[in-house]
Write a protein that holds these residues in place. Structure first.
Motif, PDB file in Angstrom:
ATOM      1  N   ASP A   1       0.815  -1.217   0.000  1.00 11.21           N
ATOM      2  CA  ASP A   1       0.000   0.000   0.000  1.00 11.21           C
ATOM      3  C   ASP A   1       0.849   1.269   0.000  1.00 11.21           C
ATOM      4  O   ASP A   1       0.304   2.376   0.087  1.00 11.21           O
TER       5      ASP A   1
ATOM      6  N   VAL B   1      -0.355   6.448   9.094  1.00  7.12           N
ATOM      7  CA  VAL B   1      -0.393   5.254   9.944  1.00  7.12           C
ATOM      8  C   VAL B   1      -1.824   5.046  10.424  1.00  7.12           C
ATOM      9  O   VAL B   1      -2.392   5.902  11.104  1.00  7.12           O
ATOM     10  N   ASN B   2      -2.398   3.939  10.039  1.00 10.27           N
ATOM     11  CA  ASN B   2      -3.745   3.573  10.474  1.00 10.27           C
ATOM     12  C   ASN B   2      -3.597   2.368  11.394  1.00 10.27           C
ATOM     13  O   ASN B   2      -3.528   1.225  10.956  1.00 10.27           O
ATOM     14  N   GLU B   3      -3.490   2.639  12.676  1.00  9.54           N
ATOM     15  CA  GLU B   3      -3.191   1.586  13.640  1.00  9.54           C
ATOM     16  C   GLU B   3      -4.421   0.702  13.828  1.00  9.54           C
ATOM     17  O   GLU B   3      -5.382   1.067  14.485  1.00  9.54           O
ATOM     18  N   LYS B   4      -4.357  -0.443  13.262  1.00  6.34           N
ATOM     19  CA  LYS B   4      -5.373  -1.473  13.446  1.00  6.34           C
ATOM     20  C   LYS B   4      -4.698  -2.824  13.271  1.00  6.34           C
ATOM     21  O   LYS B   4      -3.703  -2.955  12.556  1.00  6.34           O
ATOM     22  N   LYS B   5      -5.226  -3.756  13.955  1.00  7.47           N
ATOM     23  CA  LYS B   5      -4.641  -5.076  13.891  1.00  7.47           C
ATOM     24  C   LYS B   5      -4.876  -5.697  12.522  1.00  7.47           C
ATOM     25  O   LYS B   5      -5.981  -5.588  11.963  1.00  7.47           O
ATOM     26  N   ASP B   6      -3.824  -6.266  12.017  1.00  9.13           N
ATOM     27  CA  ASP B   6      -3.968  -6.972  10.750  1.00  9.13           C
ATOM     28  C   ASP B   6      -4.887  -8.169  10.938  1.00  9.13           C
ATOM     29  O   ASP B   6      -4.819  -8.876  11.958  1.00  9.13           O
TER      30      ASP B   6
ATOM     31  N   VAL C   1      -0.036   2.543   6.203  1.00  7.27           N
ATOM     32  CA  VAL C   1       0.474   1.349   6.869  1.00  7.27           C
ATOM     33  C   VAL C   1      -0.257   1.196   8.193  1.00  7.27           C
ATOM     34  O   VAL C   1      -0.916   2.122   8.675  1.00  7.27           O
ATOM     35  N   SER C   2      -0.108   0.012   8.795  1.00  2.91           N
ATOM     36  CA  SER C   2      -0.880  -0.285  10.008  1.00  2.91           C
ATOM     37  C   SER C   2      -0.108  -0.015  11.292  1.00  2.91           C
ATOM     38  O   SER C   2      -0.680  -0.151  12.375  1.00  2.91           O
ATOM     39  N   SER C   3       1.180   0.361  11.218  1.00  4.59           N
ATOM     40  CA  SER C   3       1.933   0.611  12.448  1.00  4.59           C
ATOM     41  C   SER C   3       3.119   1.520  12.143  1.00  4.59           C
ATOM     42  O   SER C   3       3.543   1.665  10.991  1.00  4.59           O
TER      43      SER C   3
ATOM     44  N   LYS D   1       6.128  -0.356  10.588  1.00  6.75           N
ATOM     45  CA  LYS D   1       6.103  -0.544   9.135  1.00  6.75           C
ATOM     46  C   LYS D   1       6.447   0.747   8.407  1.00  6.75           C
ATOM     47  O   LYS D   1       7.059   0.720   7.341  1.00  6.75           O
TER      48      LYS D   1
END
Length: 502
Positions: free
Chosen positions: A187, A248-253, A203-205, A208
């Motif tokens: 992404d 950064v979109n902090e959500k659990k994969d 990204v999720s964190s 990353k």
């Protein structure tokens, strides 16, 4: 006096060379003297349409750039020396012969050294302009930046007009994107804006995001300052060469879907029987037809005989009988089972066939059944390198074609490791049985039965026999695990087997 003689010798040599060159010029052509300093291009206008196949006496001394559309030739000196350049017209006639003297100066020496050290770097030009040695152009291959910067560090007087080619920046951005995708950062994208690399995406964190920036920085080549920048021509890449626009979109994969494992087992039983018999029998019989002979003994010990009617008898089975035969049988039983289970989940598959038969006779007859089939219990676990741990319990029962049927059960309980899509033999039994009978009269009628059946009494009996039997049986169980993404994998093969049409 010695100096004057030396100068006189040089003048005579030049005069002789000029005369010799003049004598070599063909009739009807023009000769011309030309001096070309190394590093300075000399442009000559040609008064006629010339043939592009120009002859050079020594190609190591000079290089020509032909521009026939404008009737021009550019002379570029490579090494100091003297040579000739012969130019022909389109008919092949010699029209012009240049006697070229390639000279060198301090600046020409610098140009020669740079050309030797830098080599043919794509996109760069080395020469003398405005009385200064310059290196200019756009570097296309990023790996050439380090070599050029290292060489020019030893020549501070050289004018540097070098920039990085936009095509090169696009190649570097493409390599960054490929490496980001390999590290599961699909992404995040890279694009060039005003000669700066922009990283954009989600990204999720934070970890990353840091990984994406580190990957992009690893692909940055040495920095080439733009012509509008300060005095520094080459510099190490800076972090501001990459602009971070990553959100950064902090959500659990999401947890990946558990993998499925398809386990296929094949049970193969092979049996072979062989029998050979050789028998020799000779038992002649004497039959009687209402006649009899009796023997007795008198008081003094003599033998007496009496008879009634006429004595008549027929001897049957007068010739010996030979019995020889060979019998061979072959049978193969194949049972196959397939089950699809999730990783580390227990699975069971059972296939049972009931064969009815009767026991007893008359009023005492009662029904019974013999069961045959396959039962498998397994709980697979996926290991590293696509290896699968298989704790498996397998039971297979097969029946014979006799009545009542005979059931043979085969069981295997084991725990093994097999690589995905590979087959392994997990167990088997081999059994051999052989027997030999000599003079076995089990199939021969008793003497009394023989007499009753033929109406006579056997005169004598002669029987010799040899009966050889051998039975071989073996069974092997094969198992093939395969990691699949979905339980629907492999349905195409099933449709083909059943010729199913949509």
């Amino acid at each position: 006096m010695v100096v004057k003689n030396h100068l006189l010798l040089i003048l005579l040599t030049l005069l002789f060379s000029t005369v010799t060159l003049a004598q070599d010029v063909p009739a009807g052509s023009t000769s011309k003297e030309l001096e070309v300093p190394i590093g300075i291009d000399i442009i000559e206008k040609i008064a006629f349409d010339y043939n592009t196949k120009v002859s050079i006496g020594n190609e190591q001394l000079i290089k020509l750039v032909l521009i026939p559309q404008k009737k021009e030739i550019v002379f570029q000196g490579q090494k100091p020396g003297r040579t000739t350049v012969t130019i022909r017209d389109n008919l092949g006639d010699v029209r012009l012969v240049y006697t070229v003297q390639i000279t060198t100066t301090g600046k020409s020496n610098v140009v020669s050294e740079l050309r030797e050290l830098i080599g043919n770097v794509e996109g760069l030009e080395i020469g003398i302009r405005g009385g200064k040695v310059f290196v200019g152009g756009e570097i296309v291959v990023p790996d050439d930046i380090g070599r050029v910067s290292k060489v020019l560090a030893s020549y501070p007087e050289v004018l540097t007009l070098i920039e990085l080619s936009p095509q090169t920046q696009r190649i570097i951005a493409r390599k960054m994107s490929d490496e980001l995708a390999k590290n599961n950062l699909k992404d995040v994208s890279v694009r060039i804006v005003n000669k700066t690399y922009w990283l954009e995406g989600v990204v999720s964190s934070d970890a990353k995001k840091t990984l994406a920036l580190n990957i992009a920085n690893a692909y940055l080549p040495p920095k080439i300052q733009t012509l509008s920048s300060g005095d520094a021509r080459f510099a190490a890449p800076k972090t501001n060469d990459i602009l971070d626009f990553i959100a950064v979109n902090e959500k659990k994969d999401p947890q990946p879907a558990p993998k499925m494992i398809k386990i296929t087992t094949q049970f193969v039983e092979l049996s072979k029987t062989y029998g050979k018999v050789f028998a020799f029998k000779w038992a002649p019989l004497m039959g009687e037809d209402n006649s009899q002979i009796s023997f007795g003994q008198t008081a003094d010990g003599n033998v007496t005989s009496t008879s009634s009617g006429t004595l008549s008898a027929t001897i049957s089975n007068l010739f010996p009988k030979l019995n020889s035969a060979k019998v061979a049988g072959y049978a193969r039983v194949i049972q196959s089972g397939m089950i699809v289970v999730r990783d580390q989940q227990k699975g069971n598959i059972t296939k049972t066939t009931e064969i009815p038969f009767a026991i007893g006779s008359g009023d005492f007859t009662r029904p019974a059944t013999a069961k045959a089939g396959l039962t498998m219990d397994v709980q697979p676990k996926i290991l590293e390198q696509e290896k699968i741990e298989l704790p498996i319990n397998l039971t297979v029962s097969v029946t014979s074609g006799s009545s009542p049927p005979i059931t043979t059960s085969n069981s295997i309980s084991t725990n093994l490791v097999v690589k995905s899509k590979e087959s392994a033999a997990i167990g088997g039994v081999v059994q051999n049985q052989s027997s030999t009978d000599f003079d076995n009269t089990g199939d021969d009628p008793a003497p009394a039965q023989a007499a009753a059946g033929s109406g006579g009494t056997p005169l004598f009996r002669l029987f010799r026999a040899k009966n050889y039997k051998t039975n071989k049986s073996q069974y092997v169980v094969f198992v093939t695990p395969e990691v699949i993404e979905s339980a629907s994998a492999g349905t195409e093969e099933i449709r083909k087997k059943f010729r199913r049409r949509e």
